[in-house]
Design a protein around this motif. Structure first.
Motif, PDB file in Angstrom:
ATOM      1  N   SER A 119       0.812  -1.226   0.000  1.00 24.79           N
ATOM      2  CA  SER A 119       0.000   0.000   0.000  1.00 24.79           C
ATOM      3  C   SER A 119       0.839   1.268   0.000  1.00 24.79           C
ATOM      4  N   ASN A 120       1.895   1.298  -0.816  1.00 21.72           N
ATOM      5  CA  ASN A 120       2.701   2.508  -0.989  1.00 21.72           C
ATOM      6  C   ASN A 120       3.379   2.943   0.301  1.00 21.72           C
ATOM      7  N   PHE A 121       3.738   1.994   1.131  1.00 20.88           N
ATOM      8  CA  PHE A 121       4.322   2.290   2.446  1.00 20.88           C
ATOM      9  C   PHE A 121       5.783   1.859   2.487  1.00 20.88           C
ATOM     10  N   LEU A 122       6.686   2.786   2.764  1.00 23.15           N
ATOM     11  CA  LEU A 122       8.126   2.513   2.928  1.00 23.15           C
ATOM     12  C   LEU A 122       8.686   1.647   1.802  1.00 23.15           C
ATOM     13  N   LEU A 123       8.403   2.010   0.573  1.00 24.29           N
ATOM     14  CA  LEU A 123       8.774   1.164  -0.564  1.00 24.29           C
ATOM     15  C   LEU A 123      10.272   0.904  -0.663  1.00 24.29           C
ATOM     16  N   TRP A 124      11.088   1.905  -0.479  1.00 31.20           N
ATOM     17  CA  TRP A 124      12.544   1.732  -0.518  1.00 31.20           C
ATOM     18  C   TRP A 124      13.009   0.963   0.716  1.00 31.20           C
ATOM     19  N   GLN A 125      12.510   1.351   1.863  1.00 30.93           N
ATOM     20  CA  GLN A 125      12.989   0.832   3.138  1.00 30.93           C
ATOM     21  C   GLN A 125      12.638  -0.643   3.357  1.00 30.93           C
ATOM     22  N   LEU A 126      11.617  -1.138   2.683  1.00 31.47           N
ATOM     23  CA  LEU A 126      11.186  -2.525   2.882  1.00 31.47           C
ATOM     24  C   LEU A 126      11.824  -3.513   1.911  1.00 31.47           C
ATOM     25  N   ALA A 127      12.842  -3.088   1.189  1.00 41.24           N
ATOM     26  CA  ALA A 127      13.451  -3.930   0.154  1.00 41.24           C
ATOM     27  C   ALA A 127      13.840  -5.315   0.671  1.00 41.24           C
ATOM     28  N   TYR A 128      14.366  -5.422   1.875  1.00 41.52           N
ATOM     29  CA  TYR A 128      14.798  -6.715   2.415  1.00 41.52           C
ATOM     30  C   TYR A 128      14.035  -7.108   3.669  1.00 41.52           C
ATOM     31  N   ALA A 129      12.913  -6.471   3.911  1.00 40.54           N
ATOM     32  CA  ALA A 129      12.096  -6.803   5.078  1.00 40.54           C
ATOM     33  C   ALA A 129      11.376  -8.132   4.857  1.00 40.54           C
ATOM     34  N   GLU A 130      11.181  -8.832   5.926  1.00 44.77           N
ATOM     35  CA  GLU A 130      10.328 -10.010   5.907  1.00 44.77           C
ATOM     36  C   GLU A 130       8.896  -9.509   6.089  1.00 44.77           C
ATOM     37  N   LEU A 131       7.951 -10.147   5.416  1.00 43.31           N
ATOM     38  CA  LEU A 131       6.563  -9.713   5.466  1.00 43.31           C
ATOM     39  C   LEU A 131       5.717 -10.739   6.206  1.00 43.31           C
ATOM     40  N   PHE A 132       4.833 -10.244   7.064  1.00 39.17           N
ATOM     41  CA  PHE A 132       3.890 -11.109   7.773  1.00 39.17           C
ATOM     42  C   PHE A 132       2.504 -10.521   7.587  1.00 39.17           C
ATOM     43  N   PHE A 133       1.567 -11.353   7.103  1.00 41.28           N
ATOM     44  CA  PHE A 133       0.217 -10.895   6.842  1.00 41.28           C
ATOM     45  C   PHE A 133      -0.738 -11.526   7.846  1.00 41.28           C
ATOM     46  N   SER A 134      -1.541 -10.686   8.474  1.00 38.81           N
ATOM     47  CA  SER A 134      -2.500 -11.139   9.473  1.00 38.81           C
ATOM     48  C   SER A 134      -3.911 -10.749   9.044  1.00 38.81           C
ATOM     49  N   HIS A 135      -4.866 -11.613   9.318  1.00 37.97           N
ATOM     50  CA  HIS A 135      -6.259 -11.297   9.002  1.00 37.97           C
ATOM     51  C   HIS A 135      -6.882 -10.398  10.070  1.00 37.97           C
ATOM     52  N   SER A 136      -6.234 -10.269  11.220  1.00 38.46           N
ATOM     53  CA  SER A 136      -6.759  -9.405  12.282  1.00 38.46           C
ATOM     54  C   SER A 136      -6.692  -7.950  11.846  1.00 38.46           C
ATOM     55  N   HIS A 137      -7.687  -7.195  12.211  1.00 39.06           N
ATOM     56  CA  HIS A 137      -7.653  -5.754  11.971  1.00 39.06           C
ATOM     57  C   HIS A 137      -6.820  -5.113  13.077  1.00 39.06           C
ATOM     58  N   TRP A 138      -6.273  -3.928  12.789  1.00 41.38           N
ATOM     59  CA  TRP A 138      -5.328  -3.300  13.715  1.00 41.38           C
ATOM     60  C   TRP A 138      -5.841  -3.227  15.151  1.00 41.38           C
ATOM     61  N   PRO A 139      -7.025  -2.761  15.410  1.00 39.32           N
ATOM     62  CA  PRO A 139      -7.399  -2.653  16.835  1.00 39.32           C
ATOM     63  C   PRO A 139      -7.454  -4.001  17.531  1.00 39.32           C
ATOM     64  N   ASP A 140      -7.704  -5.064  16.769  1.00 42.37           N
ATOM     65  CA  ASP A 140      -7.815  -6.397  17.361  1.00 42.37           C
ATOM     66  C   ASP A 140      -6.498  -7.168  17.347  1.00 42.37           C
ATOM     67  N   PHE A 141      -5.493  -6.634  16.675  1.00 44.55           N
ATOM     68  CA  PHE A 141      -4.190  -7.295  16.606  1.00 44.55           C
ATOM     69  C   PHE A 141      -3.560  -7.214  17.996  1.00 44.55           C
ATOM     70  N   GLY A 142      -3.432  -8.369  18.632  1.00 47.22           N
ATOM     71  CA  GLY A 142      -2.973  -8.382  20.018  1.00 47.22           C
ATOM     72  C   GLY A 142      -1.706  -9.185  20.223  1.00 47.22           C
ATOM     73  N   GLU A 143      -1.485  -9.535  21.461  1.00 47.76           N
ATOM     74  CA  GLU A 143      -0.264 -10.229  21.848  1.00 47.76           C
ATOM     75  C   GLU A 143      -0.121 -11.572  21.131  1.00 47.76           C
ATOM     76  N   ALA A 144      -1.206 -12.322  21.012  1.00 49.25           N
ATOM     77  CA  ALA A 144      -1.137 -13.643  20.370  1.00 49.25           C
ATOM     78  C   ALA A 144      -0.701 -13.512  18.910  1.00 49.25           C
ATOM     79  N   GLU A 145      -1.273 -12.538  18.202  1.00 50.49           N
ATOM     80  CA  GLU A 145      -0.909 -12.329  16.805  1.00 50.49           C
ATOM     81  C   GLU A 145       0.529 -11.826  16.684  1.00 50.49           C
ATOM     82  N   PHE A 146       0.929 -10.983  17.614  1.00 49.90           N
ATOM     83  CA  PHE A 146       2.309 -10.472  17.595  1.00 49.90           C
ATOM     84  C   PHE A 146       3.296 -11.612  17.813  1.00 49.90           C
TER      85      PHE A 146
END
Length: 165
Positions: A119-146
């Motif tokens: 989504s056009n976020f940190l395009l240069w900076q994420l070149a070698y980042a590992e990506l993790f996709f969660s179905h939880s929405h941000w307010p519900d993303f908690g300790e277990a998902e982290f």
């Protein structure tokens, strides 16, 4: 925006006391003046803090970030400050908005809400980042998902573009 302003106003003293530094990336000029003033106050009040660095992206575009970095470098070449042979990845990183961060390139990006894109976020900076996709929405993303994201990250072999042997 009133929620953002209220939350920042309510937490600013706590941030300062807890040693949290606030930085803003993006274009905050479109925000209400009262919020811009509060953001400036928060950045100034916490600029010496070093326990945690909270970077808030406001009206941020990764593409615009790279374009403005290129424009700044082009102007430096035009002004004779640098030569084209001086342009490299390090110089570009210095002109990106994340130059306010000690470690501007994240090791892990956690994307919530089931979206499978940057989504056009940190395009240069994420070149070698590992990506993790969660179905939880941000307010519900908690300790277990982290913890799930961290466990996933720990199991990866980071090659930074190199081929596995």
């Amino acid at each position: 925006m009133s929620l953002f302003e209220r939350a920042l106003n309510d937490e600013l003293e706590n941030f300062a006391r807890a040693g949290i530094r606030i930085s803003i990336i993006g274009d905050s000029s479109k925000l209400p003046k009262s919020l811009q003033d509060l953001i400036d106050k928060g950045v100034q009040t916490t600029k010496q803090n070093s326990r945690l660095h909270l970077v808030v992206a406001v009206n941020y575009s990764g593409q615009h970030d790279v374009v403005q970095a290129c424009q700044t470098i082009a102007q430096k070449v035009k002004d004779g400050i640098i030569e084209t042979k001086d342009i490299n990845s390090f110089l570009i990183e210095q002109e990106l908005q994340t130059n306010c961060i000690d470690f501007p390139c994240p090791d892990l990006l956690i994307r919530t809400s089931g979206e499978l894109r940057l989504s056009n976020f940190l395009l240069w900076q994420l070149a070698y980042a590992e990506l993790f996709f969660s179905h939880s929405h941000w307010p519900d993303f908690g300790e277990a998902e982290f913890l799930e994201a961290l466990c996933s990250f720990q199991q990866r072999q980071r090659r930074y573009g190199r081929q596995s042997s």
